[in-house]
Design an enzyme around this catalytic site. Structure first.
Site, PDB file in Angstrom:
ATOM      1  N   HIS A   3       0.836  -1.211   0.000  1.00  0.00           N
ATOM      2  CA  HIS A   3       0.000   0.000   0.000  1.00  0.00           C
ATOM      3  C   HIS A   3       0.869   1.259   0.000  1.00  0.00           C
ATOM      4  CE1 HIS A   3      -4.120   1.656   1.447  1.00  0.00           C
ATOM      5  NE2 HIS A   3      -3.447   2.607   0.822  1.00  0.00           N
TER       6      HIS A   3
ATOM      7  N   HIS B  28       1.502   5.155  -2.051  1.00  0.00           N
ATOM      8  CA  HIS B  28       1.070   6.148  -3.040  1.00  0.00           C
ATOM      9  C   HIS B  28       2.317   6.822  -3.599  1.00  0.00           C
ATOM     10  CE1 HIS B  28      -3.232   5.865  -2.063  1.00  0.00           C
ATOM     11  NE2 HIS B  28      -2.824   5.655  -0.826  1.00  0.00           N
ATOM     12  N   LEU B  29       2.615   6.535  -4.881  1.00  0.00           N
ATOM     13  CA  LEU B  29       3.801   7.122  -5.510  1.00  0.00           C
ATOM     14  C   LEU B  29       3.467   8.385  -6.291  1.00  0.00           C
ATOM     15  CD1 LEU B  29       5.737   3.921  -6.688  1.00  0.00           C
ATOM     16  CD2 LEU B  29       6.147   5.338  -4.657  1.00  0.00           C
TER      17      LEU B  29
ATOM     18  N   ASN C 207      -4.711   5.663  -7.430  1.00  0.00           N
ATOM     19  CA  ASN C 207      -5.338   7.000  -7.480  1.00  0.00           C
ATOM     20  C   ASN C 207      -4.374   8.074  -7.980  1.00  0.00           C
ATOM     21  OD1 ASN C 207      -3.795   6.907  -5.144  1.00  0.00           O
ATOM     22  ND2 ASN C 207      -5.201   8.174  -3.952  1.00  0.00           N
TER      23      ASN C 207
ATOM     24  N   HIS D  91     -10.899  -0.294   0.501  1.00  0.00           N
ATOM     25  CA  HIS D  91     -10.813   0.842   1.427  1.00  0.00           C
ATOM     26  C   HIS D  91     -12.191   0.920   2.076  1.00  0.00           C
ATOM     27  CE1 HIS D  91      -9.814   5.230   2.409  1.00  0.00           C
ATOM     28  NE2 HIS D  91     -11.125   5.167   2.614  1.00  0.00           N
TER      29      HIS D  91
ATOM     30  N   HIS E 238      -5.735  -0.982   5.513  1.00  0.00           N
ATOM     31  CA  HIS E 238      -5.628  -0.139   6.721  1.00  0.00           C
ATOM     32  C   HIS E 238      -6.762  -0.274   7.741  1.00  0.00           C
ATOM     33  CE1 HIS E 238      -8.124   2.264   4.078  1.00  0.00           C
ATOM     34  NE2 HIS E 238      -7.107   2.796   3.424  1.00  0.00           N
TER      35      HIS E 238
ATOM     36  N   ASP F  97       0.618   2.716   3.636  1.00  0.00           N
ATOM     37  CA  ASP F  97      -0.265   3.798   3.165  1.00  0.00           C
ATOM     38  C   ASP F  97       0.535   5.100   3.065  1.00  0.00           C
ATOM     39  OD1 ASP F  97      -2.420   5.147   2.204  1.00  0.00           O
ATOM     40  OD2 ASP F  97      -3.624   5.029   4.031  1.00  0.00           O
TER      41      ASP F  97
ATOM     42  N   HIS G  23       2.408  14.469   0.580  1.00  0.00           N
ATOM     43  CA  HIS G  23       1.693  15.653   0.109  1.00  0.00           C
ATOM     44  C   HIS G  23       2.648  16.837   0.091  1.00  0.00           C
ATOM     45  CE1 HIS G  23      -2.353  14.019   0.023  1.00  0.00           C
ATOM     46  NE2 HIS G  23      -2.161  13.464   1.203  1.00  0.00           N
TER      47      HIS G  23
END
Lengths: 441, 340
Positions: free
Chosen positions: A61, A63-64, A95, A182, A235, A308, A312
């Site tokens: 899990h 996010h790249l 996403n 999710h 998660h 996860d 940002h």
């Protein structure tokens, strides 16, 4: 072509007996006491006395952010962070922008991972077109692509329509896929800002009730039972969710579950600071939830740790709580947080650690060459950890572009000293070395 | 204490210091020349991200009576509506040397964020944030109650508290920053608070609050009460099924003429009826109740200016805790130089 080989001397394998490990041609060539002689001729020797050798960590899990949000993270920066954190494989969530809902996008992400060469990048395919929950994405095309997608998720958004979820669970059986859900009932969490309970009542922030997670998990395990499919729950964050998953496993339902490092350590009390670095979805929960999650990870009810990792840009967190983005970085702190919460607490051993951070996530993702035992003939995906080290978390010093680490300023145990990816040291002496060159060997 | 952000963290000494100072300030409002030189040369910015004419003009009057320079900065018609961040707005105000920022914001916690993020050095006063807190409203409510309570008990209000006073807060507690701030402040001052609301309009977790909770307005009135504070209810809440209809809400939780008469029947002759405004007449309060001698609605507005003067003065004059209770020599003299 000359194949560099490495002799790892006197490492504690999975925290147990000490042995030497010879890495050559991308595989573990030998494991034994005092390896020497012709076998190690020309090998670079790494003194691993006092270090624990573990199979390279596998994140189900991550996010790249690439394509689309390269200001937040790229495959290059995210996989550098992964290597430094002890990972040899990550699953890149769907996403992105455009969403990873076609063979073209997943192949692009997979290719970017190959070009970076720090870890294996396995794209996660979206379940529905554009994560919109209305039409199945071309799951088969993604499965058949060069990215060989096996994990599908609309992560960030729940597949809340029960019929859509049922169809997805059924359809991916054709290629041994898994739906990673999710779990968040959307109507119960409209505008939700934090865990609903004692603290949200005082702060006047809209609540994200535990029942919104638990009701979806309950529905999904029953659906998985009904259609005989594999379900993975992303998660897990509440004590009630743990009870439902424990019940489902007891009934023989094919469900696996994941917990993040932050849900193992942090609680909703941190929200009282109003600092959005603690804003995450699902939200930080209460103390009793944290302890239930730790117990569940230790007893196998929860199968894996997934970071996860959600970088940002700073402006997305330097604002009012309600306006801030949800998510925390995690790749470079996961090992230390799990050591702190599960090993230092006596709940787990390093062998258990290897199960929940490597073997089990690799099995869920159907990765044949990751999460393997440290034995001769196996792929040389290895991480060396100094369990006695302690360090202060400084987000500015991280390889990820994200500075949104909720562990900033904390002192944590354990340091990644070296990471071997396909036999190549991507990390040495705790610093990035060089990437693995695909196709050059 | 540099900022006034909520009442949960407001200690009894500081709360009473504000109320006592407000009492001194209220005397200024009685004078022909309603002005003191206390904050001459200081700049107070009213930073309003949410419409609230009532609160803004109350703060504006308070700052002007203390001779401060006042800048009104509203999100509408400013760069905020073009997407400037709170951080940039704050740093702009900092560059203009604001001494105090009075902030009203739709997001819970925005004033705390402003005060603790390091973006700005000014004192921050929360003028209402989301559904979190509205400390000056609670202070003006407490001031109004203390005046009443002192008269009833025959004790001086200065230095006094609300020990033993029975207060009902009735209505949409879930969405009310007024209720949240009052619960903690009134408790700190010794009052016994009971929240009365439909179960849908009470937050999950309310059981941890320092107050009682009831769903039955009539039963709580029967039990005896010294002040009834009605909260504004938005009729649109019925669209999200918080209650079936405005009429059902008014019947069960509205302070109507029948309940006003019931206070007389119960011989609760000194019970006051409060409302933070603006009122929805006919929904949470009837006109008969709003306009009755029991109503303190206009007193609350009047006291709001005094309380806000006190908060501005105490925060800008230094450590609030170090401020001795009523002795404020500066207020003894009229502001002759300012107003020839």
């Amino acid at each position: 072509m000359i194949h560099a080989s490495h002799l790892i001397r006197s490492a504690s394998l999975l925290g147990k007996g000490t042995a030497d490990v010879l890495v050559r041609d991308g595989v573990i060539a030998a494991v034994g006491q005092d390896l020497g002689g012709a076998a190690i001729d020309g090998a670079t020797v790494i003194d691993a006395a006092g270090l624990v050798a573990l199979p390279g960590m596998v994140d189900l899990h991550t996010h790249l952010r690439e394509p689309g949000r390269e200001d937040a993270e790229t495959v290059e920066t995210g996989t550098r962070a992964a290597a430094l954190g002890g990972f040899t494989a990550v699953h890149a969530m769907a996403n992105s922008s455009p969403v990873a809902d076609t063979a073209g996008v997943v192949e692009q992400v997979w290719q970017l991972g190959r070009e970076s060469g720090w870890v294996d990048v396995h794209p996660v395919g979206a379940v529905t077109v554009g994560l919109a929950g209305e039409q199945l994405a071309e799951l088969g095309a993604m499965a058949d692509s060069r990215a060989r997608v096996r994990v599908f998720s609309d992560d960030g958004i729940c597949v809340s329509d029960p019929v859509m979820m049922r169809r997805a669970l059924e359809y991916v059986k054709a290629f041994d896929g898994v739906i990673a859900q999710h779990a968040q009932e959307p109507r119960l969490t409209a505008g939700a800002q934090m865990n609903e309970g004692k603290v949200s009542a005082v702060l006047g922030l809209a609540g994200w009730p535990a029942v919104a997670e638990e009701s979806i998990i309950a529905r999904d395990v029953l659906l998985a039972q009904h259609v005989g499919s594999r379900l993975h729950v992303c998660h897990v964050s509440t004590a009630g969710s743990v009870e439902i998953i424990r019940w489902a496993k007891g009934r023989g339902i094919c469900v696996t579950a994941e917990v993040t490092p932050h849900h193992l350590l942090l609680t909703e009390e941190l929200v009282r600071s109003w600092d959005p670095v603690y804003k995450v979805n699902p939200p930080l929960r209460a103390d009793e939830d944290v302890h239930a999650l730790r117990a569940a990870l230790a007893d196998g009810t929860i199968d894996i740790v997934g970071t996860d990792h959600a970088p940002h840009p700073s402006e997305a967190k330097e604002c009012e709580w309600a306006a801030a983005a949800m998510g925390m970085t995690g790749l470079e702190t996961a090992l230390s947080v799990v050591q702190e919460t599960m090993i230092e607490s006596g709940l787990m051993t390093w062998a258990d650690f290897a199960r929940v951070t490597s073997a089990a996530p690799a099995a869920i993702g159907r990765l044949g060459d990751q999460g393997r035992p440290l034995e001769p003939g196996e792929p040389a995906n290895i991480v060396l950890v100094d369990p006695a080290a302690r360090w202060n978390v400084d987000p500015a010093a991280m390889a990820t572009k994200g500075r949104n680490s909720p562990f900033a300023g904390m002192e944590l145990p354990g340091r990644v000293v070296a990471t071997f990816f396909r036999g190549h040291p991507t990390v040495l002496d705790g610093r990035l070395n060089t990437p693995y060159l695909h196709g050059a060997r | 204490m540099r900022h006034l952000l909520d009442t949960e963290s407001l200690g009894r000494d500081n709360a009473i210091a504000i109320l006592d100072t407000a009492q001194e300030m209220s005397a200024v409002g009685e004078r022909e020349v309603k002005k003191l030189p206390a904050l001459r040369g200081r700049t107070v910015v009213n930073l309003f991200f949410e419409d609230s004419t009532r609160t803004r003009i109350s703060f504006e009057a308070a700052a002007k009576r203390l001779s401060a320079d006042v800048i009104n900065f509203s999100a509408k018609g400013s760069s905020v509506s073009k997407g400037e961040s709170l951080k940039d707005t704050a740093q702009t105000l900092e560059a203009m040397s604001a001494d105090a920022v009075v902030i009203r914001h739709w997001a819970s916690g925005a004033p705390a964020r402003l005060a603790t993020s390091g973006w700005i050095d000014a004192a921050v006063i929360n003028a209402g944030d989301g559904t979190h807190a509205h400390p000056t409203q609670a202070l003006l409510d407490a001031f109004t109650m203390r005046t009443h309570w002192a008269r009833l008990t025959g004790t001086p209000s200065v230095g006094g508290d609300l020990a033993g006073m029975r207060v009902l807060i009735v209505g949409d507690v879930l969405h009310s920053r007024v209720a949240r701030s009052n619960v903690w402040l009134l408790r700190t001052l010794g009052a016994r608070v009971t929240l009365v609301a439909p179960p849908t309009l009470l937050p999950v977790g309310v059981e941890h609050w320092p107050c009682e909770v009831s769903y039955d307005l009539d039963a709580t009135l029967e039990a005896g009460v010294d002040a009834v504070m009605m909260l504004r209810v938005q009729a649109e809440r019925m669209k999200a099924s918080f209650f079936p209809s405005a009429r059902e809400y008014a019947r069960r939780w509205g302070f109507d003429d029948a309940r006003l008469a019931r206070l007389d029947a119960l011989a609760l002759k000194d019970t006051i009826v409060m409302h933070p405004g603006p009122m929805n007449r006919g929904l949470e309060i009837s006109s008969g109740a709003a306009d009755s001698p029991r109503s303190t609605v206009l007193d609350q507005v009047r006291n709001g200016v005094s309380v806000r003067m006190a908060a501005l003065y105490l925060l800008l004059s230094g450590d609030m805790k170090a401020v001795p209770t009523p002795a404020l020599p500066a207020f003894a003299q009229p502001a002759a130089k300012d107003h020839p």
